[in-house]
Scaffold this active site. Structure first.
Site, PDB file in Angstrom:
ATOM      1  N   HIS A  98       3.657   3.652  -4.266  1.00 49.32           N
ATOM      2  CA  HIS A  98       2.513   4.551  -4.452  1.00 49.32           C
ATOM      3  C   HIS A  98       1.560   4.358  -5.738  1.00 49.32           C
ATOM      4  O   HIS A  98       0.850   5.077  -6.065  1.00 49.32           O
ATOM      5  CB  HIS A  98       2.961   6.047  -4.379  1.00 49.32           C
ATOM      6  CG  HIS A  98       3.610   6.513  -3.059  1.00 49.32           C
ATOM      7  ND1 HIS A  98       3.017   6.657  -1.897  1.00 49.32           N
ATOM      8  CD2 HIS A  98       5.215   6.420  -2.885  1.00 49.32           C
ATOM      9  CE1 HIS A  98       3.978   7.177  -1.075  1.00 49.32           C
ATOM     10  NE2 HIS A  98       4.984   6.982  -1.573  1.00 49.32           N
ATOM     11  N   ASP A 105       9.273   7.793  -5.500  1.00 53.42           N
ATOM     12  CA  ASP A 105       9.651   7.928  -3.914  1.00 53.42           C
ATOM     13  C   ASP A 105       9.296   6.936  -3.345  1.00 53.42           C
ATOM     14  O   ASP A 105       8.294   6.077  -3.823  1.00 53.42           O
ATOM     15  CB  ASP A 105       9.041   9.141  -3.272  1.00 53.42           C
ATOM     16  CG  ASP A 105       7.723   9.280  -3.604  1.00 53.42           C
ATOM     17  OD1 ASP A 105       7.084   9.014  -4.716  1.00 53.42           O
ATOM     18  OD2 ASP A 105       6.861   9.668  -2.570  1.00 53.42           O
ATOM     19  N   GLU A 106      10.043   6.485  -2.205  1.00 54.25           N
ATOM     20  CA  GLU A 106       9.714   5.192  -1.216  1.00 54.25           C
ATOM     21  C   GLU A 106       9.188   4.024  -1.795  1.00 54.25           C
ATOM     22  O   GLU A 106       7.853   3.458  -1.526  1.00 54.25           O
ATOM     23  CB  GLU A 106       8.243   5.920  -0.364  1.00 54.25           C
ATOM     24  CG  GLU A 106       8.912   7.366   0.387  1.00 54.25           C
ATOM     25  CD  GLU A 106       7.728   7.838   0.947  1.00 54.25           C
ATOM     26  OE1 GLU A 106       7.928   8.307   2.471  1.00 54.25           O
ATOM     27  OE2 GLU A 106       6.856   8.124   0.592  1.00 54.25           O
ATOM     28  N   SER A 107       9.797   3.640  -2.841  1.00 47.92           N
ATOM     29  CA  SER A 107       9.463   2.266  -3.697  1.00 47.92           C
ATOM     30  C   SER A 107      10.308   1.197  -2.724  1.00 47.92           C
ATOM     31  O   SER A 107      10.837   0.402  -3.147  1.00 47.92           O
ATOM     32  CB  SER A 107       9.742   2.340  -4.827  1.00 47.92           C
ATOM     33  OG  SER A 107       9.184   3.114  -5.676  1.00 47.92           O
ATOM     34  N   GLU A 140      15.098  10.095  -5.108  1.00 50.74           N
ATOM     35  CA  GLU A 140      15.703   8.701  -5.308  1.00 50.74           C
ATOM     36  C   GLU A 140      15.806   8.355  -6.732  1.00 50.74           C
ATOM     37  O   GLU A 140      16.617   7.339  -7.037  1.00 50.74           O
ATOM     38  CB  GLU A 140      14.517   7.679  -4.621  1.00 50.74           C
ATOM     39  CG  GLU A 140      14.132   7.834  -3.330  1.00 50.74           C
ATOM     40  CD  GLU A 140      13.183   8.390  -2.904  1.00 50.74           C
ATOM     41  OE1 GLU A 140      12.982   9.534  -3.240  1.00 50.74           O
ATOM     42  OE2 GLU A 140      12.543   8.023  -1.895  1.00 50.74           O
TER      43      GLU A 140
END
Ligand code: ACM
Length: 493
Positions: free
Chosen positions: A246, A309-311, A342
């Protein structure tokens, strides 16, 4: 004449300024539609009459409680406060007493006095206020929070909301005893805070927002103004700089932060999981240290949120390495680190917090490591989820969330092995893909935030959905009177 004389006398009596006219029909204190529901409300005889022509010195009353009531335009009334740090009460607990002589709030800390003032704001709002003045039913409210952290998150990265809009949000959420405002200050689409030592972050990374419209950013003075404004209403700002994913806005502003040393183009779509910082370059940690250092220096609250998050394109070992170092940097600047769930994969330092949004497994891992968990399960608390398939705003990748779904859950039974002692609190995030204005914010926030505020505050055994709906009806009317456009939930129809 026999009948006229008493009538005339009583007219003279009242018009000569008798202080306590007879009350209009008024509900007992325990019937007022307060949200979140206090732990205990007891009624007593009588009522407090507040003559609007009178002024009250309120000498010695707590300046913070007074400032809160003033900020909410609560009419002047006789108020005393007392703070006794030796009281055997939880942080934020308070006693609110309404008697014919006046109102008293007592607590052991500032947060408690403020919580008492917030309850008083609601008591006043739902009590008769006639041309003769305000009438409050007498009684005592004894109250304390279930969870210490009651949060709301605004994504100002995908869509930028200026200082005035953030202030409007603060005005709305404080009334429900929300005491943390988490600002998601950076994402692929935009960087929203001035960093003096890396000026391109805001100047270049802040240029756009989702859909390619013009973005913006907070100067550090703007941010300090938000912090100050929030503090008056008992709200602590939690800044988030998301990493290592992000991060496209930063990768757009500074070529050297990229794996290949080439600056990325601005990104104005809504995909996730394609950007990453380089965990193996020292400049990455210089960048993190500068950013965390400058923001921490103007953030009085204890937390700094590092995202995490969401890496999806960060190799696992690099993710672990970067999150571990980022946590240490946060700690070196005197803050506690929070990260999306995470981050538990990296192992958390003492005092760090994992924010459960998607993975019970990661939340449990955080707990097993001795860390607290902040609950934001997307299926219950994500305010950007649509109410139903007809909602004109919002997404539905996690769920449709109507008011019943936001209310009817108990955090302590959600994840096997995680109990109340492990839960720091509840946070309701509002992501910015589909919202452009305060009207959009209001539509997705209200009335669901009231359900979540009660989940976060009121003891589970006292929560009753039918009674909540009774109170919600009145609260929804009050929101509308204030011009706050709440969604007309089907559960009230
Ligand atoms: C998240 O919703 N990506 C935390």
């Amino acid at each position: 004449m026999r009948y006229l004389l008493p009538l005339l006398l009583s007219f003279l009596f009242f018009s000569c300024g008798n202080d306590t006219p007879p009350p209009p029909a008024m509900p007992p204190l325990s019937d007022l539609p307060l949200i979140p529901l206090p732990v205990e409300i007891s009624n007593s005889e009588g009522y407090l009459y507040v003559n609007p022509a009178k002024s009250f010195a309120n000498e010695g009353a707590d300046a913070g409680a007074m400032a809160y009531l003033k900020s909410k335009k609560v009419p002047a009334l006789p108020l005393t406060t007392s703070m006794d740090t030796n009281l055997q009460l939880m942080d934020g607990a308070y006693l609110l007493q309404i008697a014919p002589e006046g109102v008293n709030i007592s607590a052991k800390d500032q947060a408690g006095l403020l919580n008492g003032a917030i309850t008083l704001e609601q008591v006043v709002a739902f009590s008769p206020n006639t041309e003769r003045g305000l009438f409050l039913s007498a009684g005592t409210i004894t109250d304390q929070p279930r969870y210490a952290y009651r949060g709301y998150m605004l994504d100002v990265a995908r869509t930028f909301f200026g200082v005035d809009t953030v202030k409007q949000v603060i005005d709305r959420i404080s009334t429900y005893k929300i005491n943390h405002l988490h600002l998601h200050l950076s994402d692929d689409q935009g960087w929203r805070i001035e960093i003096k030592s890396w000026p391109g972050l805001a100047q270049i990374g802040g240029m756009f927002e989702v859909d390619g419209t013009r973005g913006g950013y907070y100067t550090q003075e703007d941010y300090k103004e938000i912090v100050r404004y929030a503090a008056v209403q008992g709200i602590t700002i939690v800044p988030e700089i998301d990493m290592p994913g992000h991060t496209n806005a930063a990768l757009n502003a500074y070529a050297e932060l990229n794996l290949d040393g080439k600056a990325r183009d601005p990104y104005v779509g809504t995909d996730v999981g394609f950007s990453t910082l380089d965990a193996n370059k020292e400049v990455t940690y210089e960048f993190i240290d500068a950013v965390v250092g400058e923001i921490a220096a103007i953030t009085p609250g204890p937390y700094f949120h590092i995202g995490g998050d969401e890496s999806a394109v960060t190799p696992h070992d690099d993710y672990v390495k970067l999150i571990r170092r980022a946590q240490k940097i946060v700690i070196s600047h005197g803050k506690k680190s929070i990260g999306w769930d995470e981050v538990a994969l990296a192992g958390l330092d003492e005092g760090s917090v994992a924010q459960l949004w998607a993975s019970a497994e990661y939340a449990l891992k955080a707990k097993e490591g001795g860390n607290q968990v902040l609950f934001s399960p997307a299926t219950r608390t994500y305010l950007d989820m649509q109410y139903d398939s007809l909602s004109p705003l919002g997404l539905h990748w996690a769920a449709y969330i109507e008011v019943d779904s936001a209310y009817l859950w108990d955090p302590k039974t959600m994840v096997d092995g995680i109990t109340d002692a492990d839960i720091l609190g509840i946070e309701a995030p509002l992501w910015g893909e589909t919202i452009r204005s305060i009207e959009d914010i209001d539509y997705l926030t209200f009335p669901r935030l009231l359900a979540l505020a009660e989940v976060a505050w009121t003891p589970q055994p006292q929560r009753n959905y039918e009674d909540f709906l009774r109170r919600l009806r009145a609260q929804q009317d009050w929101l509308k009177e204030k011009g706050i456009g709440t969604y007309d939930t089907r559960v009230l129809k």
